[in-house]
Design an enzyme around this catalytic site. Structure first.
Site, PDB file in Angstrom:
ATOM      1  N   ASN A  18       0.179  -3.778 -38.510  1.00 21.46           N
ATOM      2  CA  ASN A  18      -0.546  -2.833 -39.207  1.00 21.46           C
ATOM      3  C   ASN A  18      -0.338  -3.030 -40.841  1.00 21.46           C
ATOM      4  O   ASN A  18       0.935  -2.937 -41.347  1.00 21.46           O
ATOM      5  CB  ASN A  18       0.057  -1.683 -38.701  1.00 21.46           C
ATOM      6  N   TRP A  19      -1.203  -3.590 -41.376  1.00 22.73           N
ATOM      7  CA  TRP A  19      -0.994  -3.937 -42.732  1.00 22.73           C
ATOM      8  C   TRP A  19      -0.960  -2.790 -43.578  1.00 22.73           C
ATOM      9  O   TRP A  19      -0.626  -2.640 -44.819  1.00 22.73           O
ATOM     10  CB  TRP A  19      -2.156  -4.929 -43.180  1.00 22.73           C
ATOM     11  N   LYS A  20      -1.333  -1.517 -43.118  1.00 18.72           N
ATOM     12  CA  LYS A  20      -1.403  -0.139 -43.688  1.00 18.72           C
ATOM     13  C   LYS A  20      -2.256  -0.305 -45.168  1.00 18.72           C
ATOM     14  O   LYS A  20      -3.277  -1.055 -45.250  1.00 18.72           O
ATOM     15  CB  LYS A  20       0.200   0.180 -44.107  1.00 18.72           C
ATOM     16  N   HIS A  56      -2.015   7.350 -36.363  1.00 21.24           N
ATOM     17  CA  HIS A  56      -0.772   6.945 -36.774  1.00 21.24           C
ATOM     18  C   HIS A  56       0.078   8.182 -37.416  1.00 21.24           C
ATOM     19  O   HIS A  56      -0.719   8.943 -38.065  1.00 21.24           O
ATOM     20  CB  HIS A  56      -1.012   5.721 -37.859  1.00 21.24           C
ATOM     21  N   GLU A 107       1.486   8.433 -40.330  1.00 19.47           N
ATOM     22  CA  GLU A 107       1.005   8.451 -41.630  1.00 19.47           C
ATOM     23  C   GLU A 107      -0.116   9.196 -41.838  1.00 19.47           C
ATOM     24  O   GLU A 107      -0.470  10.039 -42.967  1.00 19.47           O
ATOM     25  CB  GLU A 107       1.204   7.149 -42.378  1.00 19.47           C
ATOM     26  N   GLU A 153       5.642   5.360 -31.553  1.00 20.85           N
ATOM     27  CA  GLU A 153       6.241   4.827 -33.013  1.00 20.85           C
ATOM     28  C   GLU A 153       7.141   6.224 -33.465  1.00 20.85           C
ATOM     29  O   GLU A 153       6.341   7.142 -34.065  1.00 20.85           O
ATOM     30  CB  GLU A 153       5.366   4.487 -33.952  1.00 20.85           C
ATOM     31  N   GLY A 164       9.251   1.972 -41.040  1.00 16.61           N
ATOM     32  CA  GLY A 164       9.718   1.615 -42.764  1.00 16.61           C
ATOM     33  C   GLY A 164      11.031   1.889 -43.167  1.00 16.61           C
ATOM     34  O   GLY A 164      11.132   1.824 -44.112  1.00 16.61           O
ATOM     35  N   SER A 206      10.190  -0.251 -37.687  1.00 11.20           N
ATOM     36  CA  SER A 206      10.941  -1.484 -37.882  1.00 11.20           C
ATOM     37  C   SER A 206      11.280  -2.632 -36.928  1.00 11.20           C
ATOM     38  O   SER A 206      12.329  -2.964 -36.857  1.00 11.20           O
ATOM     39  CB  SER A 206      12.428  -0.793 -38.180  1.00 11.20           C
ATOM     40  N   GLY A 246       4.632  -3.111 -38.522  1.00 14.00           N
ATOM     41  CA  GLY A 246       4.162  -2.884 -39.985  1.00 14.00           C
ATOM     42  C   GLY A 246       4.542  -3.976 -40.742  1.00 14.00           C
ATOM     43  O   GLY A 246       4.018  -5.001 -41.036  1.00 14.00           O
ATOM     44  N   GLY A 247       5.650  -3.672 -41.783  1.00 10.44           N
ATOM     45  CA  GLY A 247       6.203  -4.463 -42.796  1.00 10.44           C
ATOM     46  C   GLY A 247       6.301  -5.969 -42.299  1.00 10.44           C
ATOM     47  O   GLY A 247       5.724  -6.751 -43.085  1.00 10.44           O
TER      48      GLY A 247
HETATM   49  O1  LIG Z   1       4.097   2.193 -38.732  1.00  6.28           O
HETATM   50  C1  LIG Z   1       4.350   1.126 -38.053  1.00  6.28           C
HETATM   51  C2  LIG Z   1       3.254   0.317 -37.683  1.00  6.28           C
HETATM   52  O2  LIG Z   1       2.270   1.008 -37.469  1.00  6.28           O
HETATM   53  C3  LIG Z   1       5.812   0.538 -38.279  1.00  6.28           C
HETATM   54  O3  LIG Z   1       5.925   0.040 -39.527  1.00  6.28           O
HETATM   55  P1  LIG Z   1       7.373  -0.924 -39.975  1.00  6.28           P
HETATM   56  O4  LIG Z   1       7.202  -2.108 -39.030  1.00  6.28           O
HETATM   57  O5  LIG Z   1       7.284  -1.327 -41.319  1.00  6.28           O
HETATM   58  O6  LIG Z   1       8.522   0.052 -39.654  1.00  6.28           O
END
Ligand SMILES: O=C(CO)COP(=O)(O)O
Length: 252
Positions: free
Chosen positions: A9-11, A93, A95, A163, A169, A209, A230-231
């Protein structure tokens, strides 16, 4: 047997120049036993889907509207995402639940739209730290799951991602016991609602994470079929070791 999935997920990250990472992932992460899915900002979906069309990698989106078309300025529909080359979409998600006040009914309507367009809906659930500290984790996740997953869900059209909000994050990972408890709960609830066949075949991803140095221990947890990253999905250098750890993990 459930097929594993490594999803990124590149957000709200990534420009056209960053799509070179997809070539690196396709070239250096062999994943015969897993689906590879990278969920990109809408601006990158069409070029990315063109770029990877000769590989097994799937391109996904991060949200869609519940309507197919119409007067919804700034939104994008599942029909449009599929037309641009997306094969999947992340929905609900945390967010989006936080930033855009999305509730379960909204996520469910979006998941139905995704299904109607042939997109895999990766539906996210997860508790906040306050909810976990209050001992409400399973109540919160159960309610999110019930509300967000449509009755029409099938193992081909829906993937669930657990999640924990406090692990996203933050570099703070859920313990394997915490992941095991929630994934076992999700599995039982899906079997109870659907059938042993469908509920037992819907894939469950962990997200929050996930990094190269903790992926193997997460993939060893029962009922973990992969990860939503994510990251660490932004570069092949970080994502490929996670894919390799998934490939090396036991088969469900
Ligand atoms: O929200 C995430 C994937 O959708 C997780 O993000 P991180 O891996 O950066 O913690």
């Amino acid at each position: 047997m459930r097929r594993k999935m490594a999803a990124g997920n590149w957000k709200m990250n990534g420009l056209l120049a960053d799509l070179v990472q997809l070539d690196r992932i396709a070239a250096t992460c062999p994943a015969p036993d897993a689906d590879l899915l990278i969920c990109l900002p809408a601006s990158l979906i069409h070029p990315a889907s063109q770029q990877v069309r000769h590989s097994a990698m799937m391109i996904g989106a991060q949200d869609c509207h519940w309507n197919a078309a119409g007067a919804h300025t700034g939104d994008i529909s599942a029909v449009q995402l599929a037309d641009a080359g997306a094969a999947a979409v992340i929905l609900g998600h945390s967010e989006r639940r936080a930033d855009h006040q999305e509730d379960g009914a909204t996520v469910r309507a979006k998941a139905q739209a995704a299904q109607a367009s042939g997109l895999i809906a990766v539906i996210c659930v997860g508790e906040t730290l306050a909810e976990r500290d209050a001992g409400a984790t399973l109540d919160v996740i159960g309610a999110q799951l019930d509300a967000s997953v449509p009755d029409s869900a099938t193992a081909d059209s829906v993937v669930i991602a657990y999640e924990p909000v406090w692990a996203i994050g933050t570099g703070r990972i859920a313990t394997t016991d915490q992941i095991a408890e929630v994934h076992a709960f999700l599995r039982a609830r899906l079997i109870d609602r659907f059938s042993p066949q469908t509920g037992g075949a819907i894939r469950l991803l962990y997200g929050g994470s996930v990094k190269p140095d903790n992926a193997a221990q997460i993939f060893a947890v029962p009922e973990v079929d992969g990860a939503l990253v994510g990251g660490a999905s932004l570069t092949a250098d970080d994502f490929c070791p996670i894919v390799a750890a998934l490939e090396a993990s036991r088969t469900s």
